[in-house]
Design an enzyme around this catalytic site. Structure first.
Site, PDB file in Angstrom:
ATOM      1  N   GLN B 346       0.359   8.640  -9.435  1.00  0.00           N
ATOM      2  CA  GLN B 346      -0.293   9.029 -10.674  1.00  0.00           C
ATOM      3  C   GLN B 346      -1.099  10.257 -10.306  1.00  0.00           C
ATOM      4  O   GLN B 346      -1.728  10.276  -9.251  1.00  0.00           O
ATOM      5  CB  GLN B 346      -1.215   7.898 -11.157  1.00  0.00           C
ATOM      6  CG  GLN B 346      -1.663   8.004 -12.587  1.00  0.00           C
ATOM      7  CD  GLN B 346      -0.760   7.177 -13.515  1.00  0.00           C
ATOM      8  OE1 GLN B 346      -0.751   5.958 -13.463  1.00  0.00           O
ATOM      9  NE2 GLN B 346       0.011   7.841 -14.348  1.00  0.00           N
ATOM     10  N   THR B 513      -4.563   2.897  -7.949  1.00  0.00           N
ATOM     11  CA  THR B 513      -3.603   1.973  -7.340  1.00  0.00           C
ATOM     12  C   THR B 513      -2.378   1.853  -8.242  1.00  0.00           C
ATOM     13  O   THR B 513      -1.961   0.760  -8.598  1.00  0.00           O
ATOM     14  CB  THR B 513      -4.289   0.619  -7.078  1.00  0.00           C
ATOM     15  OG1 THR B 513      -5.514   0.870  -6.385  1.00  0.00           O
ATOM     16  CG2 THR B 513      -3.439  -0.294  -6.201  1.00  0.00           C
ATOM     17  N   HIS B 514      -1.843   2.984  -8.659  1.00  0.00           N
ATOM     18  CA  HIS B 514      -0.653   2.985  -9.501  1.00  0.00           C
ATOM     19  C   HIS B 514       0.531   3.515  -8.703  1.00  0.00           C
ATOM     20  O   HIS B 514       0.968   4.642  -8.891  1.00  0.00           O
ATOM     21  CB  HIS B 514      -0.876   3.835 -10.759  1.00  0.00           C
ATOM     22  CG  HIS B 514      -2.044   3.376 -11.590  1.00  0.00           C
ATOM     23  ND1 HIS B 514      -2.582   4.124 -12.603  1.00  0.00           N
ATOM     24  CD2 HIS B 514      -2.762   2.226 -11.559  1.00  0.00           C
ATOM     25  CE1 HIS B 514      -3.596   3.460 -13.150  1.00  0.00           C
ATOM     26  NE2 HIS B 514      -3.720   2.316 -12.537  1.00  0.00           N
ATOM     27  N   ASN B 515       1.018   2.692  -7.778  1.00  0.00           N
ATOM     28  CA  ASN B 515       2.164   3.056  -6.949  1.00  0.00           C
ATOM     29  C   ASN B 515       3.405   2.497  -7.624  1.00  0.00           C
ATOM     30  O   ASN B 515       3.469   1.303  -7.895  1.00  0.00           O
ATOM     31  CB  ASN B 515       2.008   2.455  -5.552  1.00  0.00           C
ATOM     32  CG  ASN B 515       0.622   2.682  -4.967  1.00  0.00           C
ATOM     33  OD1 ASN B 515      -0.285   1.901  -5.212  1.00  0.00           O
ATOM     34  ND2 ASN B 515       0.451   3.743  -4.236  1.00  0.00           N
TER      35      ASN B 515
END
Lengths: 264, 587
Positions: B346, B513-515
């Protein structure tokens, strides 16, 4: 192969057993905090204690007492470096407490003695080639070891340049100059620790000690919170949500309440 | 020797949002479901009580709720010419561990993709020409927004999401997001009230002709009872959501919304401290026979199951497929293979805004408390001549003001010393940050595979991430941050500090934490790991959930879409797969 697997597994089991409960990360590697954990769990069978005057300080469970708490990891010389350097990062002035007035050196000593300092939540396995800045911390050392190496090398360099003096004995201008050289990495240290990597960790730890809950030994009497206007561990701000541009008239409070609740 | 366990209908690997949704759906359909969770059980009163929850040091900086890299990490490099090195301390992203997963410490920001986000490649090429996607490996989703809509709504109802619809069955609604796809229902609860900073943003954005609306929030504006009978309380704005559990039962999480229901089911079992090592296959490789796992005592087990569902975090789902030899690993040199392909992140930028004359009290906050505009997201604006596709939502998000993280000072003030101290004291109550939450589009060199050097605690190769920001996304960040800065300056602050995201990507500072990606969904086996139902093309009794299914990441938080995809997959399993086990989509 089977033996190796099972020894790995046993390590994991031990660590998970410590990490499993609510107080876990504070507990691993710290007997003091483990005792606090057992108190939280209502366990019986601990040693008898006499408690008078103030609540005993168990890091992570009660506020630190006034005055010296006794060093847990740092040597007196290391503590002198930490105190002098931290007070350049957050100096004394009428705005609010300096780092040492807020108990930051005490905080750092306890952190290095505890789970953080011992490398909890750090992966330290090899190999350890030099990384790029984007790859972050690439040392083989725990934070406690990292501090020890870095301070030794910095003090050796200071002694060499300034005729045997220690960092704490330098003028504040010379101290600031050295800190800037550490921040930019210009200060070259012997051995595997880089001055900019140490500075990054140290500045972070100083700010942690200054602004964390008073149960960890810094932010004494929530004095750093009072300076910036942070009310601390308040639970409910509902009445204040739509009252714009008004001060919220509450005094800072920590997880264990406020000093003036329990001390005369 | 692994202990043989009693077979189950379904084994779930991981027990966060996706695992809990699958457990509830499949148990209600009468299936025997077992969830294996690698770490501990966590409950609201034991693990997040308000008497110890609001502890920034312990949770944010000592990672108390996060994946512990001591036992589980990955390696990282910016490009294939570098040597990947272990992530030795979490920074950029903070995956969860234990029951509830990252759903425990999320902010509660709940979004749907735009209708055009489902057809990123075809839509952009049609509107701007084939060159629009040059250099990117973006691809369309194998379903439309309309097909996913009922499942988005199901998740909204589970959580009781607070918000205001902007498009109700095709009718544009005042006060909501006019760019969103049609909703079949209004939000379950009304929007959160605004604190001062978002109210200033709202005014400035509206005056500039933009379309501000309240951020959809899983921190609820009022108490709510969900369809499973779980009660979620009204938020008290303590400002400890992101990176923290909620002791007040007011943030929808697996713990508050769904686990209490699932745990009462006689056909459900949860085993904690059990880490899955591998998905086992039949000798012809066409069927998953179950999973091998190890418990915290070091004992190995084989758990047979008719259906295996990977419901762990995106990294671990990719890792397990690679370790289990399921699907063809992606090779960036040839472009062949699919597992690990299209890893995206992101692209987060921000503008910090400082006032001399306004007391903002930013410690009054909640994880999704914001006024937001979607005017510059996705293809909501004309990209002609801009040289990039995609965009960002721009939000005055006041999630709280935990001081170790959020003491900000204006540009030009040093990071320490007396001037820093004075600025910190002056501005803590008088600043806030505008988030520019940007899309992350796939390019050939960004991917996940197995590391050739570093091994995990079980002797398996670690997962390796190779990632840097594509040129497309850097241009997007520059453009959208400039738009956010215009709104910031319209508020007449003392100063504003824009920080458009720059290369190289660094593992150090927290971003999000947008993997996503790596197990992407698609319409055929050549371009994807799984079909529209998350079903493996190679092993049809293996399903994968999570943000790994995204072929790229639009400018939105992933939880709403990954939950909707989990509901859609569960629906397909219980209504179609159980009647005729086999491929749900013909290759």
């Amino acid at each position: 192969m089977a033996a190796e697997k099972s020894s790995n597994a046993i390590n994991r089991r031990k660590l998970l057993a410590l990490g499993a409960s609510a107080m876990g990360s504070a507990a691993a590697g710290s007997a003091v905090a483990a005792q606090a954990l057992s108190n939280h769990d209502g366990m019986l069978g601990g040693p008898a204690e006499t408690i008078a005057g103030t609540l005993p300080w168990r890091e992570g469970a009660a506020d630190a007492p006034d005055g010296e708490a006794g060093l847990k990891y740092l040597t007196a010389a290391e503590m002198a470096f930490i105190t002098a350097a931290a007070d350049r990062l957050i100096p004394a002035d009428p705005t609010g407490p300096s780092a040492s007035e807020a108990g930051v050196p005490n905080f750092i000593d306890r952190q290095l003695a505890g789970a953080y300092g011992q490398g909890q939540h750090f992966y330290l396995g090899g190999p350890w080639p030099e990384g790029t800045k984007s790859q972050g911390y690439q040392s083989r050392f725990t934070p406690a070891e990292f501090y020890r190496h870095a301070i030794a090398e910095i003090e050796a360099g200071v002694g060499h340049i300034h005729g045997g003096k220690a960092f704490k004995d330098l003028s504040t201008d010379d101290q600031d100059k050295l800190l800037h050289q550490m921040e930019s990495g210009i200060l070259k240290l012997d051995g595997p620790v880089k001055s900019d990597a140490f500075f990054t960790m140290f500045l972070q730890n100083v700010k942690e000690g200054y602004f964390s809950d008073p149960i960890y030994g810094g932010n004494k009497n929530a004095s750093a919170w009072a300076m910036i206007g942070f009310p601390g561990a308040h639970y409910d701000y509902s009445p204040w949500v739509t009252r714009y541009n008004e001060p919220v008239p509450v005094k800072p409070v920590g997880l264990r309440g406020r000093a003036d609740w329990s001390r005369s | 020797m692994a202990t043989q366990m009693k077979p189950v209908d379904v084994v779930l690997v991981g027990f966060g949002w996706a695992g809990a949704i699958m457990a509830q759906q499949l148990c209600d359909a009468g299936m025997n479901v077992l969830a294996l969770e690698r770490a501990a059980s966590r409950t609201t009163p034991e693990s997040f009580a308000t008497t110890f929850d609001q502890d920034e040091l312990r949770y944010m900086w000592r990672h108390h709720l996060f994946q512990n890299v001591q036992y589980s990490t990955l390696t990282f490099r910016n490009n294939v010419n570098q040597t990947a090195l272990p992530v030795r301390h979490l920074g950029s992203f903070l995956p969860g561990t234990g029951v509830g997963g990252a759903g425990v410490h999320w902010n509660g920001q709940v979004w749907r993709w735009l209708e055009t986000d489902f057809k990123i490649k075809s839509h952009n090429e049609q509107r701007y020409g084939a060159a629009a996607t040059a250099g990117l490996t973006v691809q369309d989703m194998p379903m439309t927004y309309q097909e996913l809509e009922p499942y988005y709504t199901e998740f909204d109802k589970l959580c009781g999401i607070s918000g205001k619809a902007g498009n109700l069955k095709g009718q544009i609604q005042a006060g909501g997001n006019p760019f969103e796809g049609p909703r079949s229902a209004e939000f379950p609860t009304p929007p959160m009230p605004m604190t001062y900073a978002p109210s200033l943003f709202e005014k400035a954005a509206a005056a500039a002709g933009k379309h501000p609306f309240p951020h959809p929030s899983a921190n609820l504006s009022t108490s709510y009872v969900n369809p499973l009978g779980a009660q979620i309380g009204a938020c008290t704005f303590c400002g400890f959501c992101e990176k923290f559990g909620c002791g007040n039962y007011s943030k929808a999480s697996p713990q508050t919304a769904i686990i209490p229901y699932v745990m009462q089911k006689s056909n459900f079992e949860l085993r904690t401290e059990c880490e899955v090592l591998k998905v086992e296959k039949s000798s012809d490789g066409k069927r998953a026979t179950g999973v091998t796992y190890i418990d915290s005592a070091g004992q190995e087990y084989f758990q047979p199951a008719n259906i295996v569902i990977l419901t762990a975090y995106q990294f671990h789902n990719v890792h397990l497929l690679l370790l289990s030899g399921i699907g063809k690993p992606y090779d960036p040199k040839t472009g062949d293979g699919v597992v690990g392909k299209n890893y995206c992140y992101q692209t987060m930028s921000s503008v910090n805004v400082f006032f001399d004359d306004k007391l903002l009290n930013p410690f009054i906050g909640a994880g999704a408390l914001a006024s937001v505009i979607d005017d510059f997201n996705g293809d909501n604006f004309d990209h002609t001549g801009l040289g990039f596709i995609g965009g960002a939502y721009i939000a005055a998000l006041v999630t709280g003001a935990r001081p170790i993280e959020m003491v900000r000072v204006p540009t030009g003030v040093p990071g320490w010393g007396l001037d820093w101290k004075k600025a910190a004291a002056k501005y803590f109550l008088r600043n806030f940050s505008i988030s520019v939450h940007g899309s992350s589009y796939a390019q050939r060199g960004n991917y996940l595979d197995l590391d050739p050097t570093y091994k995990d605690q079980f002797g398996r190769p670690m997962l390796r991430m190779t990632f840097d920001f594509p040129e497309n996304d850097l241009k997007m960040a520059e453009y959208c941050t400039a738009r956010a800065t215009e709104i910031a300056r319209a508020m007449k602050p003392a100063s504003a500090s824009p920080s458009p995201r720059k290369a190289p990507y660094s593992i150090v500072p927290y971003q999000t934490t947008h993997n996503v990606g790596g197990t992407m969904t698609g319409d055929n086996p050549a371009n994807s790991v799984v079909n529209r139902y998350g079903q493996s093309w190679d092993v049809p009794n293996l399903f994968v959930t999570g943000a790994g299914l995204f072929p790229q990441n639009p400018g939105y938080n992933p939880t709403g879409t990954l939950a909707a995809l989990a509901y859609m997959a569960a629906d397909a399993i219980k209504t179609h797969y159980v009647k005729a086990p086999g491929a749900l989509v013909q290759a």
